[in-house]
Scaffold this motif. Structure first.
Motif, PDB file in Angstrom:
ATOM      1  N   GLY A  12       0.757  -1.785  -0.194  1.00 27.42           N
ATOM      2  CA  GLY A  12       0.170   0.226  -0.172  1.00 27.42           C
ATOM      3  C   GLY A  12       0.688   0.670  -0.430  1.00 27.42           C
ATOM      4  O   GLY A  12       0.733   2.166   0.653  1.00 27.42           O
TER       5      GLY A  12
ATOM      6  N   ARG B  81       1.077   3.607  -2.247  1.00 24.94           N
ATOM      7  CA  ARG B  81       0.655   4.622  -2.695  1.00 24.94           C
ATOM      8  C   ARG B  81      -0.332   5.564  -1.460  1.00 24.94           C
ATOM      9  O   ARG B  81      -1.060   6.691  -1.758  1.00 24.94           O
ATOM     10  CB  ARG B  81      -0.734   3.858  -4.101  1.00 24.94           C
ATOM     11  CG  ARG B  81       0.137   4.631  -4.599  1.00 24.94           C
ATOM     12  CD  ARG B  81      -1.329   3.756  -6.470  1.00 24.94           C
ATOM     13  NE  ARG B  81      -1.437   3.020  -6.406  1.00 24.94           N
ATOM     14  CZ  ARG B  81      -2.011   2.641  -7.349  1.00 24.94           C
ATOM     15  NH1 ARG B  81      -2.501   3.293  -8.203  1.00 24.94           N
ATOM     16  NH2 ARG B  81      -2.138   1.161  -7.630  1.00 24.94           N
ATOM     17  N   PHE B  82      -0.612   5.055  -0.371  1.00 24.18           N
ATOM     18  CA  PHE B  82      -1.521   6.200   0.419  1.00 24.18           C
ATOM     19  C   PHE B  82      -0.154   5.581   1.789  1.00 24.18           C
ATOM     20  O   PHE B  82      -1.025   6.042   2.856  1.00 24.18           O
ATOM     21  CB  PHE B  82      -3.019   4.761   1.128  1.00 24.18           C
ATOM     22  CG  PHE B  82      -4.066   5.139   0.356  1.00 24.18           C
ATOM     23  CD1 PHE B  82      -4.810   6.057   0.438  1.00 24.18           C
ATOM     24  CD2 PHE B  82      -3.850   3.434  -0.838  1.00 24.18           C
ATOM     25  CE1 PHE B  82      -5.347   5.995  -0.580  1.00 24.18           C
ATOM     26  CE2 PHE B  82      -4.884   4.524  -1.961  1.00 24.18           C
ATOM     27  CZ  PHE B  82      -5.675   4.981  -2.078  1.00 24.18           C
TER      28      PHE B  82
ATOM     29  N   THR C 191      -0.483   4.053   5.441  1.00 24.47           N
ATOM     30  CA  THR C 191      -0.683   2.541   5.893  1.00 24.47           C
ATOM     31  C   THR C 191       0.868   2.399   5.955  1.00 24.47           C
ATOM     32  O   THR C 191       1.289   1.617   5.763  1.00 24.47           O
ATOM     33  CB  THR C 191      -0.783   1.757   4.335  1.00 24.47           C
ATOM     34  OG1 THR C 191       0.477   2.910   3.248  1.00 24.47           O
ATOM     35  CG2 THR C 191      -2.361   2.559   3.307  1.00 24.47           C
TER      36      THR C 191
ATOM     37  N   LYS D 283      -3.532  -1.739   3.756  1.00 23.57           N
ATOM     38  CA  LYS D 283      -4.134  -0.628   3.315  1.00 23.57           C
ATOM     39  C   LYS D 283      -5.519  -1.106   3.065  1.00 23.57           C
ATOM     40  O   LYS D 283      -6.782  -0.059   2.714  1.00 23.57           O
ATOM     41  CB  LYS D 283      -3.451  -0.292   1.718  1.00 23.57           C
ATOM     42  CG  LYS D 283      -3.327  -1.605   0.725  1.00 23.57           C
ATOM     43  CD  LYS D 283      -3.308  -0.666  -0.418  1.00 23.57           C
ATOM     44  CE  LYS D 283      -3.016  -2.452  -1.426  1.00 23.57           C
ATOM     45  NZ  LYS D 283      -3.172  -2.745  -2.791  1.00 23.57           N
ATOM     46  N   GLU D 284      -5.924  -1.789   3.078  1.00 22.78           N
ATOM     47  CA  GLU D 284      -7.303  -2.670   2.856  1.00 22.78           C
ATOM     48  C   GLU D 284      -8.432  -2.084   4.441  1.00 22.78           C
ATOM     49  O   GLU D 284      -9.185  -3.209   4.123  1.00 22.78           O
ATOM     50  CB  GLU D 284      -7.133  -4.176   2.994  1.00 22.78           C
ATOM     51  CG  GLU D 284      -6.494  -5.037   1.529  1.00 22.78           C
ATOM     52  CD  GLU D 284      -4.842  -4.913   1.809  1.00 22.78           C
ATOM     53  OE1 GLU D 284      -4.633  -4.793   2.975  1.00 22.78           O
ATOM     54  OE2 GLU D 284      -3.831  -5.059   0.886  1.00 22.78           O
TER      55      GLU D 284
ATOM     56  N   LYS E 142      -0.599  -7.246   8.914  1.00 25.43           N
ATOM     57  CA  LYS E 142      -1.367  -7.040   8.119  1.00 25.43           C
ATOM     58  C   LYS E 142      -2.584  -7.955   9.899  1.00 25.43           C
ATOM     59  O   LYS E 142      -3.841  -8.387   9.294  1.00 25.43           O
ATOM     60  CB  LYS E 142      -1.735  -8.504   6.952  1.00 25.43           C
ATOM     61  CG  LYS E 142      -1.301  -7.988   5.935  1.00 25.43           C
ATOM     62  CD  LYS E 142      -2.538  -7.007   5.367  1.00 25.43           C
ATOM     63  CE  LYS E 142      -0.746  -6.361   3.740  1.00 25.43           C
ATOM     64  NZ  LYS E 142      -1.644  -5.326   2.771  1.00 25.43           N
TER      65      LYS E 142
ATOM     66  N   ASP F 150      -9.088  -3.270  -3.382  1.00 25.72           N
ATOM     67  CA  ASP F 150      -9.253  -2.339  -4.226  1.00 25.72           C
ATOM     68  C   ASP F 150     -10.410  -1.162  -5.603  1.00 25.72           C
ATOM     69  O   ASP F 150     -10.812  -0.784  -5.113  1.00 25.72           O
ATOM     70  CB  ASP F 150      -7.283  -1.980  -5.040  1.00 25.72           C
ATOM     71  CG  ASP F 150      -6.704  -2.114  -4.265  1.00 25.72           C
ATOM     72  OD1 ASP F 150      -6.840  -1.780  -2.751  1.00 25.72           O
ATOM     73  OD2 ASP F 150      -5.725  -2.185  -5.072  1.00 25.72           O
TER      74      ASP F 150
ATOM     75  N   GLY G  44      -7.338   2.312  -4.958  1.00 25.61           N
ATOM     76  CA  GLY G  44      -5.763   2.029  -5.167  1.00 25.61           C
ATOM     77  C   GLY G  44      -5.190   2.904  -5.199  1.00 25.61           C
ATOM     78  O   GLY G  44      -4.357   3.393  -5.187  1.00 25.61           O
TER      79      GLY G  44
END
Ligand code: G1P
Length: 292
Positions: A14, A16-17, A21, A26-27, A60, A132, A256
């Motif tokens: 993740g 991109r976040f 994250t 990210k989920e 996670k 995503d 995403g």
């Protein structure tokens, strides 16, 4: 044969976040008040899926805890007489034994992540959901696809048309229309540059696949981005079995992507009666400011 198992690749970092994250999966980012992954899990259960297979990675833990009972929280909500919230946190926990976790211990790509679930899935057709891709629809997209599978008895991927200059973000199809909303795939390419794309028909993150895909995933070489690509494996599967593309009913948001994620939040918030009015007012004032 019934589709009983769904694979959720959730090992991604993740990036991109970041920084959101850094310490959180990210989920688990919320769309309104639900983590992105919960929408996908609910969609799978609504489609009759019995087993959820998470292919996870390091970091996670929050995701695992989310789908587990939280006794302290339940007691606290009970004492505060927050019955509705209590019901929600209890209901989101699947029956024990129906969630299976396995780890992808190297980030070798989507195809490799799916391959990690080969022995858990075994010799039966199964679903893959990429959380995503969040899809707002009356009938959950996986249910729409299971209906098609019951008739076509072959692998099916969700597809939609994307802008011509966006083909390098998707698996892109060369396909013939056979019904209003079904195409028969002739070829597919992962993330082609626009000039090399055979069409603008893109694969969206919902798949129903036959188990033959695992043999192929076990022996293919890395493709685009130096990753083991599911698209490349499906391309090989085409030499043995048909694969169909299904133009689903619904609005897809790319969570995403930062802008796509904000749009998903807006769209899902507008579905909530308690928020709709406030947000509409706010959007109107923003709109006035943008026009200035
Ligand atoms: C993956 C697949 C791609 C598909 C896309 C849909 O790409 O490899 O074929 O079109 O999901 O969201 P990713 O977005 O993981 O790079």
């Amino acid at each position: 044969m019934k589709i009983r198992k769904a694979v959720f690749p959730v090992a991604g970092l993740g990036t991109r976040f970041l920084p959101a994250t850094k310490a959180m999966a990210k989920e688990m980012l919320p769309v309104v008040d639900k983590p992105i992954i919960q929408y996908a899990v609910e969609e799978a259960f609504a489609a009759g899926i019995e087993y959820i297979i998470f292919v996870t990675g390091r970091g996670k833990k929050a995701l695992e805890d989310h789908f587990d009972r939280s006794f302290e929280l339940e007691v606290a909500l009970k004492n505060k007489k927050k019955e509705e919230l209590l019901r929600q946190v209890k209901d989101l926990v699947p029956k024990t034994g129906t969630i299976i976790y396995t780890r992808q211990n190297e980030p070798l790509g989507l195809g490799h992540a799916i391959w990690c679930a080969r022995d858990i899935v075994g010799d039966e057709p199964f679903a893959v959901l990429l959380a995503d891709d969040l899809i707002q629809s009356e009938t959950p997209v996986l249910s729409q696809m299971v209906d098609k599978f019951d008739r076509l008895r072959a692998s099916i991927v969700a597809v939609m048309e994307v802008a011509d200059d966006q083909t390098d973000k998707y698996g892109i199809l060369d396909a013939d229309a056979i019904e209003e909303d079904v195409v028969r795939i002739k070829n597919m390419i992962e993330k082609p540059e626009p000039e090399k794309a055979p069409s603008n028909l893109a694969i969206i993150g919902r798949y129903i696949l036959t188990p033959k895909i695992f043999d192929i995933l076990g022996r293919i070489e890395a493709g685009a981005g130096n990753e083991i690509q599911l698209t490349d494996a499906m391309k090989q599967l085409l030499t043995n079995q048909p694969i169909f593309g299904y133009k689903f009913q619904g609005n897809r948001f790319d969570c995403g992507d930062k802008a796509g994620f904000q749009m998903a939040n807006m769209a899902f918030a507008m579905e909530r009666p308690e928020m709709k009015e406030k947000l509409t007012e706010f959007i109107k004032t923003m709109h006035l400011n943008i026009d200035k």
